[in-house]
Design an enzyme around this catalytic site. Structure first.
Site, PDB file in Angstrom:
ATOM      1  N   CYS A  50       0.822  -1.203   0.000  1.00  0.00           N
ATOM      2  CA  CYS A  50       0.000   0.000   0.000  1.00  0.00           C
ATOM      3  C   CYS A  50       0.859   1.257   0.000  1.00  0.00           C
ATOM      4  O   CYS A  50       0.376   2.346  -0.347  1.00  0.00           O
ATOM      5  CB  CYS A  50      -0.942   0.016   1.203  1.00  0.00           C
ATOM      6  N   ASN A  51       2.126   1.129   0.368  1.00  0.00           N
ATOM      7  CA  ASN A  51       3.008   2.288   0.452  1.00  0.00           C
ATOM      8  C   ASN A  51       4.102   2.325  -0.601  1.00  0.00           C
ATOM      9  O   ASN A  51       4.888   3.271  -0.631  1.00  0.00           O
ATOM     10  CB  ASN A  51       3.679   2.356   1.831  1.00  0.00           C
ATOM     11  N   ARG A  52       4.179   1.299  -1.453  1.00  0.00           N
ATOM     12  CA  ARG A  52       5.236   1.307  -2.469  1.00  0.00           C
ATOM     13  C   ARG A  52       4.909   0.362  -3.622  1.00  0.00           C
ATOM     14  O   ARG A  52       4.201  -0.641  -3.457  1.00  0.00           O
ATOM     15  CB  ARG A  52       6.590   0.934  -1.855  1.00  0.00           C
ATOM     16  N   SER A 109      10.649   2.023   5.608  1.00  0.00           N
ATOM     17  CA  SER A 109       9.218   1.930   5.871  1.00  0.00           C
ATOM     18  C   SER A 109       8.682   3.190   6.527  1.00  0.00           C
ATOM     19  O   SER A 109       9.421   3.914   7.201  1.00  0.00           O
ATOM     20  CB  SER A 109       8.923   0.731   6.779  1.00  0.00           C
ATOM     21  N   GLU A 114       9.185  -1.873  10.856  1.00  0.00           N
ATOM     22  CA  GLU A 114       8.039  -2.807  10.801  1.00  0.00           C
ATOM     23  C   GLU A 114       8.425  -4.067  10.032  1.00  0.00           C
ATOM     24  O   GLU A 114       9.166  -4.017   9.054  1.00  0.00           O
ATOM     25  CB  GLU A 114       6.819  -2.106  10.193  1.00  0.00           C
ATOM     26  N   GLY A 189      -4.550   9.284   8.898  1.00  0.00           N
ATOM     27  CA  GLY A 189      -3.821   8.242   8.178  1.00  0.00           C
ATOM     28  C   GLY A 189      -4.345   6.883   8.587  1.00  0.00           C
ATOM     29  O   GLY A 189      -5.067   6.757   9.591  1.00  0.00           O
ATOM     30  N   ALA A 190      -3.993   5.854   7.814  1.00  0.00           N
ATOM     31  CA  ALA A 190      -4.459   4.504   8.159  1.00  0.00           C
ATOM     32  C   ALA A 190      -3.396   3.453   7.881  1.00  0.00           C
ATOM     33  O   ALA A 190      -3.698   2.272   7.800  1.00  0.00           O
ATOM     34  CB  ALA A 190      -5.738   4.184   7.373  1.00  0.00           C
ATOM     35  N   GLY A 191      -2.149   3.897   7.761  1.00  0.00           N
ATOM     36  CA  GLY A 191      -1.059   2.964   7.516  1.00  0.00           C
ATOM     37  C   GLY A 191      -0.483   2.399   8.799  1.00  0.00           C
ATOM     38  O   GLY A 191      -1.100   2.459   9.874  1.00  0.00           O
ATOM     39  N   ALA A 194       0.013   4.996  11.596  1.00  0.00           N
ATOM     40  CA  ALA A 194      -1.287   5.375  12.153  1.00  0.00           C
ATOM     41  C   ALA A 194      -1.828   4.269  13.055  1.00  0.00           C
ATOM     42  O   ALA A 194      -2.428   4.538  14.104  1.00  0.00           O
ATOM     43  CB  ALA A 194      -2.274   5.663  11.025  1.00  0.00           C
TER      44      ALA A 194
END
Length: 442
Positions: A50-52, A109, A114, A189-191, A194
């Site tokens: 979701c981030n990359r 990250s 993480e 945020g929801a990552g 967050a």
């Protein structure tokens, strides 16, 4: 052949662009197939989270490959070249190795350290193997990256870095608005970060916690996990007005909280905690009455001196060591085909001379012949020992000289013989490729 990475991540692009670039399982397989079919690409793997979204390839040409891989990402996201190209990044050869090792170690990250990224890197390797797009070069690179990630977590407490960041920021906020217990908290945020923030304030007894996010389904998912509320980005101003503490970790590549959204808080002080990079909160909010702004820069010195900061530095040292070792082994293995071809040529010369001796002295007794063969082989081995040892040592030195090519030229080696050894899958890391650890979990 060299490793090339083209990607986009939370470090380079806004959330909206990351969402546009994201791919589902079918899209991931199509992307991998398309990339593997590019003219200059011999191997391919894709890390998609979701981030990359990062495309790893083994290529024989840099410029054409960069253009091709960039186009695949841009077209898949439905963006224009002008809009998206500035948010893409490129790592090549040694830089690509360093980047993947940092990713696997958790240094790249959003929530530093993480562990989820390690499984995602493993999944990228496994899919590439299943689809036949990963060969010796990327297999060796990813296998070593997984080992680096495991070593980082086994030898340090890097997984405590992100929670320590949240705790340190809340400690500073307490000086301005008091303890978290009984307070109203808004998390933007929801990552992964967050999630840490939401879990921490819930555990510390916040009276009301709301998760605000652009994608409401993600906000609802995170809020449900911690018995919190969810809200859309359109409701952010109202939630900030009602909050005592606001924690932002969206990294939206653009200010989410302008000074005008916060306003004068003289009657009800608020602590704004910006854990995003790039920042989510307008720095000018720090000058507003009743507002305390806490960002990563403010926390830097405190964190560097803390146990968590020391763990990050320890992991960076591990990554530096591992990158140097991998590159050294790779450079040495690059001369292996030439060394093997040279020794094969020497063996051929010895065999030819022994055959000539057999023709001239057919009555030579087996015992004497064996002694002669042993002596000739020893001479050949001694003559070749120093050049082959030195060429591997010199391979680690920087510069334009190709010692393998020089060796091949000096001994008039047949290039087809060298290529034949290369095609025989000489391991690019200097050791046997390991397919057995794919199912392991750190």
């Amino acid at each position: 052949m060299s490793v090339l990475v083209v990607g986009i991540s939370h470090n380079s692009a806004p959330v909206s662009m990351l969402e546009a670039a994201s791919v589902d399982a079918d899209g991931l397989q199509k992307l991998l197939t398309d990339v593997a079919g590019c003219e200059h690409v011999s191997e391919a793997a894709v890390i998609a989270t979701c981030n990359r979204l990062e495309i790893y390839t083994e290529v024989d040409r840099f410029h054409g490959s960069v253009e091709e891989l960039s186009r695949r990402i841009i077209e898949g996201a439905g963006q224009t070249l002008e809009t998206m190209l500035p948010h893409l990044y490129v790592h090549y050869d040694d830089g690509a190795v360093s980047h993947l090792f940092k990713v696997a170690a958790g240094l790249d990250s959003m929530a530093v350290g993480e562990g989820q990224i390690l499984g995602q890197a493993r999944a990228a390797l496994q899919l590439g193997q299943e689809m036949g797009t990963v060969g010796p070069a990327l297999n060796s690179l990813f296998q070593q990256a997984l080992r680096v990630g495991k070593r980082s977590r086994a030898e340090t407490d890097i997984d405590r870095a992100a929670p320590s960041l949240v705790t340190a920021s809340l400690g500073r906020a307490a000086r301005a608005v008091g303890d978290v217990r009984g307070k109203r908290v808004a998390v933007v945020g929801a990552g992964a970060m967050a999630g840490l923030a939401t879990a921490t304030v819930s555990r510390m007894g916040a009276a009301d916690v709301v998760v605000v996010n652009r994608t409401t389904s993600n906000a609802e998912r995170l809020a449900k996990e911690y018995a919190a509320r969810s809200a859309s980005l359109d409701e952010l101003a109202a939630e900030i007005a009602a909050a005592d503490i606001v924690i932002t970790c969206a990294g939206a590549r653009g200010v989410l909280v302008p000074a005008g959204m916060v306003g004068d808080r003289s009657d009800r002080p608020v602590a704004l905690i910006d854990l995003a990079l790039p920042h989510d909160i307008d720095p000018d909010t720090a000058s507003l009455p009743g507002v305390t702004l806490i960002d990563l820069a403010a926390l830097a010195d405190e964190l560097h001196a803390s146990p968590a900061g020391k763990e990050v530095l320890a992991v960076r040292d591990i990554v530096t060591q591992e990158v140097a070792a991998f590159l050294s082994a790779r450079r040495q293995s690059a001369v292996t085909p030439t060394v093997v071809a040279l020794r094969s040529m020497a063996t051929g010369v010895v065999d030819a001379e022994m055959a000539r001796l057999d023709g001239r002295l057919p009555d030579l007794d087996p015992e004497t012949r064996a002694e002669v063969l042993h002596a000739v082989r020893r001479v050949a081995d001694k003559l070749l020992h120093e050049p082959t040892v030195r060429v591997k040592e010199l391979a680690n030195e920087t510069g334009a000289v190709s010692y393998a090519a020089a060796l091949a030229e000096l001994f008039a080696l047949d290039q087809n013989a060298v290529s034949a050894v290369t095609r025989a899958d000489v391991p690019s890391s200097g050791g046997q490729l390991d397919h057995r650890n794919l199912g392991d979990h750190s």
